[in-house]
Design a protein around this motif. Structure first.
Motif, mmCIF file in Angstrom:
data_model
loop_
_atom_site.group_PDB
_atom_site.id
_atom_site.type_symbol
_atom_site.label_atom_id
_atom_site.label_comp_id
_atom_site.label_asym_id
_atom_site.label_seq_id
_atom_site.Cartn_x
_atom_site.Cartn_y
_atom_site.Cartn_z
ATOM 1 N N PRO A 214 -33.925 1.262 -17.369
ATOM 2 C CA PRO A 214 -34.450 0.273 -18.316
ATOM 3 C C PRO A 214 -33.450 -0.852 -18.552
ATOM 4 N N LYS A 215 -33.874 -1.908 -19.215
ATOM 5 C CA LYS A 215 -32.900 -2.872 -19.724
ATOM 6 C C LYS A 215 -31.878 -2.096 -20.544
ATOM 7 N N ALA B 35 -17.697 -5.412 -14.927
ATOM 8 C CA ALA B 35 -17.873 -5.374 -13.477
ATOM 9 C C ALA B 35 -19.015 -4.443 -13.090
ATOM 10 N N LEU B 36 -19.138 -3.338 -13.802
ATOM 11 C CA LEU B 36 -20.211 -2.374 -13.511
ATOM 12 C C LEU B 36 -21.588 -2.956 -13.818
ATOM 13 N N THR B 37 -21.698 -3.748 -14.882
ATOM 14 C CA THR B 37 -23.014 -4.299 -15.232
ATOM 15 C C THR B 37 -23.583 -5.137 -14.100
ATOM 16 N N GLY B 38 -22.711 -5.794 -13.333
ATOM 17 C CA GLY B 38 -23.169 -6.637 -12.241
ATOM 18 C C GLY B 38 -23.703 -5.868 -11.048
ATOM 19 N N CYS B 39 -23.515 -4.548 -11.045
ATOM 20 C CA CYS B 39 -24.006 -3.723 -9.942
ATOM 21 C C CYS B 39 -25.483 -3.386 -10.087
ATOM 22 N N PHE B 40 -26.075 -3.717 -11.242
ATOM 23 C CA PHE B 40 -27.453 -3.317 -11.504
ATOM 24 C C PHE B 40 -28.271 -4.506 -12.001
ATOM 25 N N LYS C 136 -29.962 -7.943 -17.071
ATOM 26 C CA LYS C 136 -30.701 -6.700 -17.330
ATOM 27 C C LYS C 136 -29.789 -5.632 -17.908
ATOM 28 N N VAL C 137 -28.581 -5.492 -17.366
ATOM 29 C CA VAL C 137 -27.578 -4.595 -17.943
ATOM 30 C C VAL C 137 -26.538 -5.460 -18.625
ATOM 31 N N GLN C 138 -26.534 -5.428 -19.932
ATOM 32 C CA GLN C 138 -25.706 -6.301 -20.758
ATOM 33 C C GLN C 138 -24.382 -5.645 -21.126
ATOM 34 N N ILE D 83 -26.681 -11.659 -25.164
ATOM 35 C CA ILE D 83 -27.672 -11.594 -26.248
ATOM 36 C C ILE D 83 -27.042 -11.601 -27.638
ATOM 37 N N GLY D 84 -25.741 -11.807 -27.731
ATOM 38 C CA GLY D 84 -25.129 -12.088 -29.019
ATOM 39 C C GLY D 84 -24.840 -10.886 -29.897
#
Length: 466
Positions: A343-344, A360-365, A373-375, A406-407
């Motif tokens: 999910p998001k 760095a991990l968020t950019g893998c998904f 999508k992964v913040q 998203i603040g």
């Protein structure tokens, strides 16, 4: 003398001043994670004194008071409201550099019209001023929310909660602010915690599903997820306090759960296995409902056994863990992603040591058609101060996209904590202004202003679908 909280507070250059006042100051607030009690909104609670409003459940303030050596009777004990407030006022001058100093004076200014610096010397006077102001009709729970320009509130609610107060709020057409539950699922996999079986009985009762196996347990949770969804829930909240992830089969997890039902002890390895199975099951369920999954990593809970026995959890005795959660987190996200059921997601990192690794991990998904999508979540808990917010946003800008952020959110139990959004917005505008002054970004006010507006409001509205 110029008041401490003035119109350009924390805005240290002309660009920051323009960004804040011309672009973000008047934006509504989407408070997508807080610990406000929905009963207090449903009942439109009136506060008898400033201690009820400020000190009733604020473990940030409690922690500061304890560090100063204040006796527990003035913190969570039997001292009366005025005595507790006087002790907080005595503590505050020692908080220079701590966000509590800023937050306290922002709240005094915005909600009470007080410019005085709170201290032990003037505490009695300010106690009287605040309490007199609290008698006004516009100082009830609902009025404080409306005065703060809040558009959406998402509370944190246990799967076994009835949501009766959310139902009451939803039926009341006189209150236009949207108040939604958000399911916090930590209890679902804390099989080694005292009280788990008692909580399981509550879930059994409210779901109407006898829980005697892992299958029936998961069915009861799905029943509650459906009910939350019907009440407008769009978020879950998952605390990851076991660093590993082991993609455990249902059959193995079922055996572990049966041991728990029989009152047998489980090993640390079994706890990790069961937790892994449950969060994977829950993550898939959230994806099916198109909920946003919030993940909180890096907390080390209840470190003082003596005080835990005296005042319980969530009272100021947690700390930052130094364990490596990133590998387990990567395995968990990948287990969901490979089945097309990620999910998001928002990841809040408590140990700033891990900021770069998590970003760095968020950019893998990535999500096709979904920005961020992964913040990388906002600066959380021990990091929600000026330095922590600047570091969080700088790392995000360096390694990902600040423009899709998203603040901020309050993560608070207080109806006057909405000034934390103002605090964040001022810090964001000042950070962008500093980059302009140093020549790192162009002085294009439309470019900068639109980014600031998106971060402070529009990105969250789109991300959650409010």
């Amino acid at each position: 003398m110029k008041p401490f909280i003035h119109e350009d507070f924390l805005l240290q250059n002309k660009t920051a001043v323009r960004l804040y006042h011309d672009y973000v100051e008047g934006l509504p607030i989407i408070d997508y994670h807080c610990h406000i009690n929905p009963k207090e909104i449903a009942d439109n609670r009136k506060f008898n004194n400033i201690t009820e409003l400020w000190l009733g459940s604020d473990h940030y303030k409690w922690r500061a008071m304890r560090v100063l050596g204040i006796e527990e009777t003035y913190i969570t004990g039997q001292a009366d409201g005025k005595e507790k407030f006087l002790k907080w006022a005595e503590t505050l001058p020692n908080c220079l550099g701590n966000p509590l100093y800023h937050w306290t004076h922002l709240e005094l200014k915005r909600y009470f019209g007080i410019d005085q610096l709170l201290s032990g010397e003037n505490a009695g006077e300010i106690w009287e001023k605040c309490n007199a102001r609290l008698n006004a009709d516009d100082m009830s729970a609902r009025e404080l929310v409306k005065r703060s320009n809040v558009e959406v509130i998402c509370t944190t609610d246990d799967p076994a909660d009835s949501l009766e107060y959310h139902q009451a709020i939803a039926k009341d057409s006189t209150f236009a602010v949207k108040v939604f539950p958000a399911m916090t699922v930590n209890r679902c996999y804390q099989i080694n915690q005292a009280g788990f079986l008692d909580w399981l009985s509550q879930l059994d009762k409210i779901s109407g599903i006898p829980i005697n196996s892992l299958d029936s347990y998961k069915q009861a949770l799905l029943d509650r997820i459906q009910h939350f969804d019907e009440m407008g829930c769009k978020l879950s909240d998952v605390g990851l306090e076991t660093p590993g992830f082991d993609e455990t089969a249902d059959e193995e997890a079922a055996g572990i759960f049966l041991k728990v039902l029989e009152g047998k002890d489980v090993t640390a390895e079994e706890t990790t296995q069961f937790t892994s199975n449950m969060i994977l099951f829950l993550g898939k369920a959230f994806a099916n409902r198109h909920w946003v999954m919030q993940l909180r990593i890096g907390a080390m809970r209840n470190n003082n056994d003596r005080m835990f026995g005296r005042v319980g959890p969530d009272t100021g005795f947690d700390a930052i863990s130094d364990e490596n959660y990133v590998k387990g987190l990567a395995k968990f996200l990948n287990a969901l992603e490979k089945g097309g059921q990620l999910p998001k997601t928002i990841i809040y990192c408590l140990n700033p040591r891990d900021n770069e690794a998590v970003v760095a991990l968020t950019g893998c998904f990535p999500g096709s058609g979904t920005a961020g999508k992964v913040q990388f979540g906002s600066a959380w808990w021990f990091n929600d101060h000026k330095d922590g917010m600047e570091k969080q946003m700088t790392v995000l800008a360096n390694q990902a996209l600040l423009g899709s952020f998203i603040g901020m959110t309050t993560d608070s139990r207080s109806f006057t904590a909405y000034t934390r959004h103002e605090y964040f917005r001022r810090i964001l505008c000042n950070l962008l202004g500093k980059w302009v002054e140093s020549g790192e970004v162009p002085q294009d006010m439309d470019l900068l202003g639109n980014m600031a507006r998106n971060i402070c409001y529009f990105n969250a509205r789109k991300f959650f679908g409010f």
